[in-house]
Design a protein around this motif. Sequence first.
Motif, short mmCIF file in Angstrom:
data_model
loop_
_atom_site.label_atom_id
_atom_site.label_comp_id
_atom_site.label_asym_id
_atom_site.label_seq_id
_atom_site.Cartn_x
_atom_site.Cartn_y
_atom_site.Cartn_z
N ILE A 1 -35.93 -21.06 -48.42
CA ILE A 1 -35.06 -20.78 -47.29
C ILE A 1 -35.85 -19.91 -46.32
O ILE A 1 -36.26 -18.79 -46.65
CB ILE A 1 -33.78 -20.05 -47.73
N VAL A 2 -36.09 -20.41 -45.10
CA VAL A 2 -36.93 -19.68 -44.15
C VAL A 2 -36.12 -19.09 -42.99
O VAL A 2 -36.69 -18.47 -42.09
CB VAL A 2 -38.04 -20.59 -43.59
N GLY A 3 -34.80 -19.26 -43.04
CA GLY A 3 -33.96 -18.67 -42.01
C GLY A 3 -32.50 -18.95 -42.28
O GLY A 3 -32.15 -19.89 -42.99
N TYR A 4 -31.65 -18.07 -41.75
CA TYR A 4 -30.21 -18.32 -41.84
C TYR A 4 -29.53 -17.77 -40.59
O TYR A 4 -30.07 -16.89 -39.90
CB TYR A 4 -29.61 -17.71 -43.11
N GLY A 5 -28.38 -18.32 -40.29
CA GLY A 5 -27.62 -17.86 -39.14
C GLY A 5 -26.15 -18.22 -39.31
O GLY A 5 -25.79 -19.07 -40.14
N ALA A 6 -25.32 -17.57 -38.52
CA ALA A 6 -23.88 -17.79 -38.63
C ALA A 6 -23.24 -17.80 -37.26
O ALA A 6 -23.79 -17.27 -36.28
CB ALA A 6 -23.25 -16.69 -39.49
N VAL A 7 -22.08 -18.42 -37.20
CA VAL A 7 -21.24 -18.35 -36.01
C VAL A 7 -19.85 -17.93 -36.46
O VAL A 7 -19.38 -18.35 -37.52
CB VAL A 7 -21.21 -19.70 -35.24
N TRP A 8 -19.19 -17.07 -35.69
CA TRP A 8 -17.87 -16.57 -36.05
C TRP A 8 -17.07 -16.34 -34.77
O TRP A 8 -17.62 -16.27 -33.69
CB TRP A 8 -17.98 -15.29 -36.88
N ARG A 9 -15.76 -16.25 -34.93
CA ARG A 9 -14.89 -16.13 -33.77
C ARG A 9 -14.43 -14.69 -33.59
O ARG A 9 -13.97 -14.04 -34.53
CB ARG A 9 -13.67 -17.04 -33.90
N ASN A 10 -14.56 -14.20 -32.36
CA ASN A 10 -14.06 -12.88 -31.98
C ASN A 10 -13.14 -13.08 -30.78
O ASN A 10 -13.60 -13.37 -29.68
CB ASN A 10 -15.21 -11.94 -31.62
N LEU A 11 -11.83 -12.96 -31.03
CA LEU A 11 -10.83 -13.27 -30.03
C LEU A 11 -11.04 -14.70 -29.53
O LEU A 11 -11.03 -15.62 -30.32
CB LEU A 11 -10.89 -12.24 -28.88
N ASP A 12 -11.30 -14.91 -28.25
CA ASP A 12 -11.46 -16.28 -27.74
C ASP A 12 -12.92 -16.65 -27.56
O ASP A 12 -13.23 -17.66 -26.92
CB ASP A 12 -10.72 -16.44 -26.41
N GLN A 13 -13.84 -15.87 -28.15
CA GLN A 13 -15.26 -16.11 -27.98
C GLN A 13 -15.91 -16.46 -29.31
O GLN A 13 -15.69 -15.79 -30.31
CB GLN A 13 -15.94 -14.86 -27.41
N LEU A 14 -16.72 -17.52 -29.32
CA LEU A 14 -17.53 -17.85 -30.49
C LEU A 14 -18.84 -17.08 -30.41
O LEU A 14 -19.55 -17.14 -29.41
CB LEU A 14 -17.79 -19.35 -30.55
N MET A 15 -19.14 -16.36 -31.49
CA MET A 15 -20.32 -15.49 -31.54
C MET A 15 -21.35 -16.06 -32.50
O MET A 15 -21.01 -16.41 -33.64
CB MET A 15 -19.91 -14.10 -32.02
N ILE A 16 -22.61 -16.15 -32.07
CA ILE A 16 -23.70 -16.52 -32.97
C ILE A 16 -24.38 -15.24 -33.44
O ILE A 16 -24.77 -14.40 -32.63
CB ILE A 16 -24.71 -17.44 -32.29
N GLY A 17 -24.52 -15.08 -34.73
CA GLY A 17 -25.20 -13.92 -35.30
C GLY A 17 -24.67 -13.66 -36.69
O GLY A 17 -23.50 -13.93 -36.97
N PRO A 18 -25.51 -13.21 -37.59
CA PRO A 18 -26.91 -12.88 -37.35
C PRO A 18 -27.78 -14.14 -37.31
O PRO A 18 -27.38 -15.20 -37.77
CB PRO A 18 -27.26 -12.02 -38.56
N VAL A 19 -28.98 -13.98 -36.78
CA VAL A 19 -30.02 -15.00 -36.89
C VAL A 19 -31.28 -14.29 -37.36
O VAL A 19 -31.84 -13.46 -36.64
CB VAL A 19 -30.28 -15.73 -35.56
N LEU A 20 -31.72 -14.61 -38.57
CA LEU A 20 -32.95 -14.06 -39.15
C LEU A 20 -33.79 -15.23 -39.63
O LEU A 20 -33.27 -16.13 -40.30
CB LEU A 20 -32.64 -13.11 -40.31
N ALA A 21 -35.06 -15.22 -39.28
CA ALA A 21 -35.91 -16.37 -39.60
C ALA A 21 -37.37 -15.95 -39.62
O ALA A 21 -37.75 -14.90 -39.09
CB ALA A 21 -35.69 -17.49 -38.58
N THR A 22 -38.19 -16.80 -40.23
CA THR A 22 -39.61 -16.49 -40.37
C THR A 22 -40.38 -16.58 -39.06
O THR A 22 -41.42 -15.95 -38.92
CB THR A 22 -40.27 -17.42 -41.40
N ASP A 23 -39.88 -17.36 -38.10
CA ASP A 23 -40.58 -17.47 -36.82
C ASP A 23 -39.63 -17.95 -35.74
O ASP A 23 -38.47 -18.28 -36.00
CB ASP A 23 -41.80 -18.40 -36.92
N ARG A 24 -40.14 -17.99 -34.50
CA ARG A 24 -39.33 -18.37 -33.34
C ARG A 24 -38.79 -19.79 -33.46
O ARG A 24 -37.63 -20.05 -33.10
CB ARG A 24 -40.18 -18.25 -32.07
N HIS A 25 -39.61 -20.71 -33.93
CA HIS A 25 -39.18 -22.09 -34.03
C HIS A 25 -37.99 -22.22 -34.98
O HIS A 25 -37.01 -22.92 -34.67
CB HIS A 25 -40.33 -22.98 -34.53
#
Length: 275
Positions: free
Chosen positions: A182-206
């Motif tokens: 596993i070289v990276g993981y990320g999540a999306v979650w809802r805060n009120l009416d906004q979808l939030m992406i985070g966290p995002v942790l990964a081995t590199d930019r790509h």
Amino acid sequence: MTWGIGVLTVDDLPGCLALAQDRGWPAEDGKWRLLFELGTVFGARNTRGELVGTAVLTRYGNSLSVLSMVLVAARHGGQGLGRRLVTHALAGARTRTVALFATESGRPLYEKLGFTAVEALHTYIGTISGHPEPRSRPALPEDIAAIRALDTAIVGAPREALLQRLLLFATQLQVLQHGNDIVGYGAVWRNLDQLMIGPVLATDRHAAATLIGDLAGGADGSVRIDLLDHDRRLREWVQDAGATLRSSTTLMISGSPSLPGDRSRWYSPMMQALG
């Protein structure tokens, strides 16, 4: 002015939401509930027993704490309450490093208390176009150990309680796998009416861009992502993919000259209040 400062419970949530609205912040019920679960919420009351200030400290082992939600009622502004709340919270940190994300208005106070700026954090909002077909996959229960190990290596502190809660809190949790790793993981979650992406942790930019594109595509609409300043090319890619820069804050630290872990692979916090 006399205030009593103590630890709040979730029963004080209505007062916290009212205080946030008093300062022009949204009443983020789910976010506050998560902070009550994972952190220590301090509150200041005036002589009438009214909640007039808050500060939240979330500890990750002995290495790192995150200070957040420093709020003072407008009618008590400029009276030193914010400084007292922060000082009170920091006294219980018991970690080598304390981090926070400061607005421009809050930064002078934190500088007076010994915090130094590390880098900017930029908020982008928009519809981010990714790959036509997802290149990451939904996380499985058997991935949790690998996610935890990657998170600890990058953050430099154990965040098991946060990751366990993320499994329930996130609407989508993705991992990027190369071979058996596993070289990276990320999540999306809802805060009120906004979808939030985070966290995002990964081995590199790509890997980070792949996760962001897949998470945004799965969200099917406008999203928000907070990106740390250190990878300019990733931020440019997010803007080219359709997001717009809306605001910036400053990551600041106290207690040690640098953050633990390998922050070059830390692209986006879960939320500014939790790191």
